[in-house]
Motif scaffolding. Structure first.
Motif, PDB file in Angstrom:
ATOM      1  N   PRO A 158       0.898  -1.298  -0.178  1.00  0.00           N
ATOM      2  CA  PRO A 158       0.015  -0.171   0.060  1.00  0.00           C
ATOM      3  C   PRO A 158       0.683   1.244  -0.193  1.00  0.00           C
ATOM      4  O   PRO A 158       1.957   1.353   0.559  1.00  0.00           O
ATOM      5  CB  PRO A 158      -0.860  -0.050   1.272  1.00  0.00           C
ATOM      6  N   ASN A 159       0.318   2.342  -0.769  1.00  0.00           N
ATOM      7  CA  ASN A 159       1.092   3.644  -0.975  1.00  0.00           C
ATOM      8  C   ASN A 159       0.037   4.538  -0.524  1.00  0.00           C
ATOM      9  O   ASN A 159      -0.933   4.692  -1.752  1.00  0.00           O
ATOM     10  CB  ASN A 159       1.938   3.552  -1.851  1.00  0.00           C
ATOM     11  N   ILE A 160       0.046   5.638   0.137  1.00  0.00           N
ATOM     12  CA  ILE A 160      -1.042   6.771   0.341  1.00  0.00           C
ATOM     13  C   ILE A 160      -1.110   7.219  -0.951  1.00  0.00           C
ATOM     14  O   ILE A 160      -2.331   7.920  -1.362  1.00  0.00           O
ATOM     15  CB  ILE A 160      -0.789   7.437   1.493  1.00  0.00           C
ATOM     16  N   GLU A 161      -0.286   7.698  -1.713  1.00  0.00           N
ATOM     17  CA  GLU A 161      -0.334   8.143  -3.138  1.00  0.00           C
ATOM     18  C   GLU A 161      -1.261   7.616  -4.076  1.00  0.00           C
ATOM     19  O   GLU A 161      -1.670   8.261  -5.172  1.00  0.00           O
ATOM     20  CB  GLU A 161       1.187   8.532  -3.741  1.00  0.00           C
ATOM     21  N   ASN A 162      -1.349   6.292  -3.935  1.00  0.00           N
ATOM     22  CA  ASN A 162      -2.279   5.537  -4.670  1.00  0.00           C
ATOM     23  C   ASN A 162      -3.615   5.264  -4.264  1.00  0.00           C
ATOM     24  O   ASN A 162      -4.338   4.911  -4.900  1.00  0.00           O
ATOM     25  CB  ASN A 162      -1.821   4.031  -5.102  1.00  0.00           C
ATOM     26  N   VAL A 163      -4.045   6.027  -3.197  1.00  0.00           N
ATOM     27  CA  VAL A 163      -5.320   5.813  -2.726  1.00  0.00           C
ATOM     28  C   VAL A 163      -6.359   7.176  -3.303  1.00  0.00           C
ATOM     29  O   VAL A 163      -5.983   8.248  -2.718  1.00  0.00           O
ATOM     30  CB  VAL A 163      -5.189   5.787  -1.113  1.00  0.00           C
ATOM     31  N   ARG A 164      -7.175   6.621  -4.073  1.00  0.00           N
ATOM     32  CA  ARG A 164      -7.996   7.564  -4.756  1.00  0.00           C
ATOM     33  C   ARG A 164      -9.360   7.282  -4.313  1.00  0.00           C
ATOM     34  O   ARG A 164     -10.186   8.163  -4.269  1.00  0.00           O
ATOM     35  CB  ARG A 164      -7.638   7.668  -6.183  1.00  0.00           C
ATOM     36  N   ARG A 165      -9.869   5.923  -4.275  1.00  0.00           N
ATOM     37  CA  ARG A 165     -11.120   5.555  -4.296  1.00  0.00           C
ATOM     38  C   ARG A 165     -11.180   4.725  -2.943  1.00  0.00           C
ATOM     39  O   ARG A 165     -10.294   3.942  -2.575  1.00  0.00           O
ATOM     40  CB  ARG A 165     -11.503   4.493  -5.263  1.00  0.00           C
TER      41      ARG A 165
END
Length: 298
Positions: A4-11
């Motif tokens: 997991p990477n916060i920059e990839n959290v969009r939805r």
């Protein structure tokens, strides 16, 4: 598969549209995330939307936010009875269903099958630690507790609790998500019943109930003492009415199941109110009495 990477959290998918789930969904939407709020009943989703519209409308009236901000947040939210569809597009899932282990485990089984491999699966539970759920999935390193406080639109604390298999990346991503939605994360590195805030709250509530049940002081005066001497925004009996006496009842039973200590059983007065259906603001009567708008009348 990348972690997991916060920059990839969009939805973000929020499962469960009760008071906690719906407000968590709105907190995330207000912060700019695309949010799906899922529930098994259309009626529940309708009530959740109406309540959010009422709360947000009040915030606009009081100048806390603009109508444009609210409309944009609702524009980022979808309300659905479908679980697998939104899960398949989610980068982060927050489960907020009923506090029953069997129900949560089944939800996590379904989420694990449907969600992308990088998606964190978090539970908002305040009483069930994620190690009791994680083995229902094939990704225990991506499972943790992300515990918001009621009312989630207002309260700033979020407890992030790792289980023995939770990865550092999952903890970091979850804590950073909490910050990005305007909250302050508290990272808890060891699973203990009640985590941090509720253990302290439980100690205060237990003492307040002992004082009341032993005739030392009325519940009204105990509440007054906590507000005026300790600086608490509300007393323990007022808080029980806000969060729900049924929640206090079930939480105590859960602690007792874990510890086996008779002291953890629900207090006599809590059992009596629970059995009479006096659950606090939600039922119109708890320690105090409330009108249909939830305002205290006595």
């Amino acid at each position: 598969m990348a972690g997991p990477n916060i920059e990839n959290v969009r939805r973000i998918l929020v499962v469960g549209s009760g008071a906690m789930g719906s407000q968590i969904g709105m907190v995330c939407a207000l912060a700019g995330y695309e949010v799906a709020l899922q529930d098994i009943e259309e009626e529940m989703l309708g009530r959740a939307r109406e309540e959010l519209e009422r709360r947000m409308g009040r915030n606009v009236e009081k100048g806390r936010m603009s109508r444009e901000e609210v409309e944009a947040a609702f524009g980022r939210m979808t309300f659905t009875t479908d679980l697998e569809g939104p899960a398949s597009e989610a980068d982060f899932v927050i489960e907020a269903v009923v506090e029953r282990l069997d129900v949560k485990r089944e939800v996590f089984r379904r989420l694990d099958r449907a969600a992308p491999g990088h998606a964190v699966l978090a539970t908002n539970s305040s009483t069930i630690v994620s190690s009791r759920i994680a083995d229902a999935t094939g990704r225990p390193e991506l499972v943790c507790n992300m515990h918001f406080f009621n009312p989630a639109l207002v309260m700033r604390c979020v407890e992030v609790v790792r289980n023995p298999k939770t990865s550092d990346a999952t903890v970091e991503t979850t804590a950073e998500l909490a910050r990005r939605v305007g909250k302050e994360p508290v990272v808890i590195n060891k699973e203990v019943p009640g985590f941090v805030a509720n253990r302290i709250l439980h100690a205060i509530r237990s003492e307040a109930l002992w004082l009341y049940e032993n005739g030392v002081a009325s519940f009204e005066d105990i509440d007054t003492a906590c507000r005026t001497a300790l600086g608490h925004p509300m007393g323990p009996f007022e808080l029980m009415d806000l969060t729900g006496i049924d929640v206090a009842y079930h939480a105590a039973n859960s602690r007792y199941e874990e510890s086996g200590d008779p002291k953890d059983r629900p207090a006599k007065s809590i059992v009596e109110k629970y059995e009479r259906g006096e659950l606090g603001r939600k039922s119109g009567r708890g320690w105090y009495t409330y009108d249909e708008e939830g305002r205290r009348v006595e």
